[in-house]
Design a protein around this motif. Sequence first.
Motif, mmCIF file in Angstrom:
data_model
loop_
_atom_site.group_PDB
_atom_site.id
_atom_site.type_symbol
_atom_site.label_atom_id
_atom_site.label_comp_id
_atom_site.label_asym_id
_atom_site.label_seq_id
_atom_site.Cartn_x
_atom_site.Cartn_y
_atom_site.Cartn_z
ATOM 1 N N SER A 92 0.805 -1.231 0.000
ATOM 2 C CA SER A 92 0.000 0.000 0.000
ATOM 3 C C SER A 92 0.840 1.284 0.000
ATOM 4 C CB SER A 92 -0.933 -0.006 1.212
ATOM 5 O OG SER A 92 -1.756 1.115 1.208
ATOM 6 N N ALA A 93 1.811 1.374 0.892
ATOM 7 C CA ALA A 93 2.552 2.635 1.021
ATOM 8 C C ALA A 93 3.433 2.931 -0.192
ATOM 9 C CB ALA A 93 3.388 2.632 2.297
ATOM 10 N N LEU A 94 3.583 1.949 -1.089
ATOM 11 C CA LEU A 94 4.322 2.215 -2.330
ATOM 12 C C LEU A 94 3.609 3.280 -3.156
ATOM 13 C CD1 LEU A 94 5.253 -1.425 -3.411
ATOM 14 C CD2 LEU A 94 6.868 0.354 -2.725
ATOM 15 N N MET A 95 2.296 3.453 -2.891
ATOM 16 C CA MET A 95 1.505 4.467 -3.602
ATOM 17 C C MET A 95 2.175 5.840 -3.560
ATOM 18 S SD MET A 95 -1.540 3.257 -4.689
ATOM 19 C CE MET A 95 -2.599 4.643 -4.848
ATOM 20 N N LEU A 96 2.859 6.115 -2.460
ATOM 21 C CA LEU A 96 3.431 7.446 -2.267
ATOM 22 C C LEU A 96 4.541 7.767 -3.257
ATOM 23 C CD1 LEU A 96 3.615 7.289 1.611
ATOM 24 C CD2 LEU A 96 2.124 8.796 0.276
ATOM 25 N N GLU A 146 2.915 4.682 -7.851
ATOM 26 C CA GLU A 146 1.530 4.203 -7.798
ATOM 27 C C GLU A 146 1.338 2.899 -8.555
ATOM 28 O OE1 GLU A 146 -1.350 7.320 -8.410
ATOM 29 O OE2 GLU A 146 -2.851 5.852 -9.055
ATOM 30 N N GLU A 147 1.950 2.806 -9.734
ATOM 31 C CA GLU A 147 1.775 1.599 -10.557
ATOM 32 C C GLU A 147 2.322 0.359 -9.838
ATOM 33 O OE1 GLU A 147 0.605 -1.074 -12.840
ATOM 34 O OE2 GLU A 147 -0.181 0.970 -12.992
ATOM 35 N N LEU A 194 -6.313 -2.395 -1.092
ATOM 36 C CA LEU A 194 -7.082 -3.548 -1.588
ATOM 37 C C LEU A 194 -8.545 -3.197 -1.869
ATOM 38 C CD1 LEU A 194 -5.567 -6.262 0.788
ATOM 39 C CD2 LEU A 194 -4.969 -5.838 -1.598
ATOM 40 N N ARG A 195 -9.143 -2.364 -1.031
ATOM 41 C CA ARG A 195 -10.561 -2.034 -1.241
ATOM 42 C C ARG A 195 -10.743 -0.726 -2.015
ATOM 43 N NH1 ARG A 195 -14.415 -0.732 3.777
ATOM 44 N NH2 ARG A 195 -14.413 -2.977 4.190
ATOM 45 N N LYS A 196 -10.155 0.359 -1.490
ATOM 46 C CA LYS A 196 -10.431 1.675 -2.087
ATOM 47 C C LYS A 196 -9.795 1.840 -3.465
ATOM 48 C CE LYS A 196 -12.418 3.841 1.583
ATOM 49 N NZ LYS A 196 -13.696 4.501 1.649
ATOM 50 N N GLN A 197 -8.600 1.308 -3.638
ATOM 51 C CA GLN A 197 -7.918 1.496 -4.918
ATOM 52 C C GLN A 197 -8.247 0.396 -5.918
ATOM 53 O OE1 GLN A 197 -5.845 4.216 -5.725
ATOM 54 N NE2 GLN A 197 -6.734 4.985 -3.836
ATOM 55 N N LEU A 198 -8.440 -0.828 -5.433
ATOM 56 C CA LEU A 198 -8.593 -1.954 -6.365
ATOM 57 C C LEU A 198 -9.968 -2.617 -6.306
ATOM 58 C CD1 LEU A 198 -5.023 -3.463 -5.864
ATOM 59 C CD2 LEU A 198 -5.890 -2.416 -7.955
ATOM 60 N N GLY A 199 -10.832 -2.156 -5.450
ATOM 61 C CA GLY A 199 -12.199 -2.679 -5.396
ATOM 62 C C GLY A 199 -12.311 -4.086 -4.822
ATOM 63 N N GLY A 200 -11.265 -4.550 -4.167
ATOM 64 C CA GLY A 200 -11.317 -5.874 -3.532
ATOM 65 C C GLY A 200 -12.118 -5.812 -2.238
ATOM 66 N N GLU A 201 -12.477 -6.985 -1.753
ATOM 67 C CA GLU A 201 -13.264 -7.022 -0.526
ATOM 68 C C GLU A 201 -12.331 -7.225 0.669
ATOM 69 O OE1 GLU A 201 -17.085 -9.393 1.240
ATOM 70 O OE2 GLU A 201 -16.522 -9.850 -0.821
ATOM 71 N N VAL A 202 -12.558 -6.459 1.719
ATOM 72 C CA VAL A 202 -11.791 -6.678 2.950
ATOM 73 C C VAL A 202 -12.748 -6.739 4.143
ATOM 74 C CG1 VAL A 202 -9.733 -5.428 2.094
ATOM 75 C CG2 VAL A 202 -11.354 -4.238 3.553
ATOM 76 N N VAL A 203 -12.315 -7.466 5.155
ATOM 77 C CA VAL A 203 -13.053 -7.532 6.419
ATOM 78 C C VAL A 203 -12.073 -7.123 7.511
ATOM 79 C CG1 VAL A 203 -14.267 -9.035 8.053
ATOM 80 C CG2 VAL A 203 -14.395 -9.518 5.600
ATOM 81 N N PHE A 204 -12.439 -6.126 8.288
ATOM 82 C CA PHE A 204 -11.575 -5.760 9.408
ATOM 83 C C PHE A 204 -11.720 -6.823 10.498
ATOM 84 C CE2 PHE A 204 -12.256 -1.617 7.363
ATOM 85 C CZ PHE A 204 -10.937 -1.251 7.191
#
Lengths: 235, 126
Positions: free
Chosen positions: A176-180, A183-184, A213-223
């Motif tokens: 995730s933090a690689l986004m900074l 991004e690719e 996983l959820r906000k950028q890629l639309g995957g499902e996550v459960v906290f």
Amino acid sequence: MLYPGCMVLTHFPEYEASARRLLEGLGFEVVEPERFVCCSSVFVPSVSDDWLTLAAYTLAQAAEHEGVLTLCGTCTAMLRRAVQELESRSTRRRVNSVLSELGVEYSETKVMHVLELLDGMMHELEFRRVRRRVAVQNPCNLFVPELSIAGRDALERLAIATGAELVRVGDECCGSALMLADEELALRAGRRRLQEAEGAPYLVACGNCAFLLRKQLGGEVVFFTELAVEALGLG
Amino acid sequence: MGECTACCRCSRVCIAVKLGGAESAPVHLRREIFTCSGCWRCVAACREGVDVYAEMMRSRRGRRLPESYRRALLRLLSSGIALPAGDVNALREMHGLRRVKLLGGEELRKLMPEVERKLSGRRAFE
């Protein structure tokens, strides 16, 4: 004192809300920081040692409570690193001279991720079986030796205790933090994780993992707090 | 504190290297010093006792700051939150959470005087 961190504060209030429900259900009294500020994350230490004063401000607010409870890997690691640095008397004196201008003082406190707290209580809890299928995404920097409290399999053990079907995936960082910086690259890391899970939602314990996983890629996550609330009948 | 022997254990566990986004070198010495997922697996991997994370932060301080970091720091200096945020309290109320108070700019500048100085200098923008 439950410290949400910037990512949870700005994107995942449902994570904090379920953590609060879980903690209160377990008999804890939960308080917020009087004044919220970032833990310093990767940003401040990249330019200055001011990161320590910033982290200490949050820690100082827990002075009258039993400690700081966190929800993300990065906040946990940064706040714990600050606690270590503040063991030095001279450092503590220097930091406190700044904090005193803001009316707080760091004395001593402990930092624990809510997952670690739950993991330590697992043997006392009775979980109902849930009908879920999940893969595990560990909050990496929660498990850095010397700083870590829970074992690397804490999320897995929770999933198994609740009777969830576990989809086995590699223990890799979500990226995730690689986004900074790239991004690719971050998206590639996240897509790889989602492919590995074969459609199963990721059980997560960090807002950064959920962000990619959820906000950028639309995957499902459960906290993990949501799973625990469900399995303990606290919903 | 140990000394780096360039064994590259840190690099071998690095997700950025595995994905081809950073060179295979001790992570605190590589060119892509900001290409990091912040997982700290490099810290755990080092057998020489090098505080790889601290070394990486030291290396960063001599480099040009990526725009994403500069923006995050400016936000942090003005609001106390590093990420772009809308009305966090409206969001909290929707989920039944209590409102939070944020630190003001003056207080934040007291906590981070060097950050403010560096951001207002030319170097961070170069």
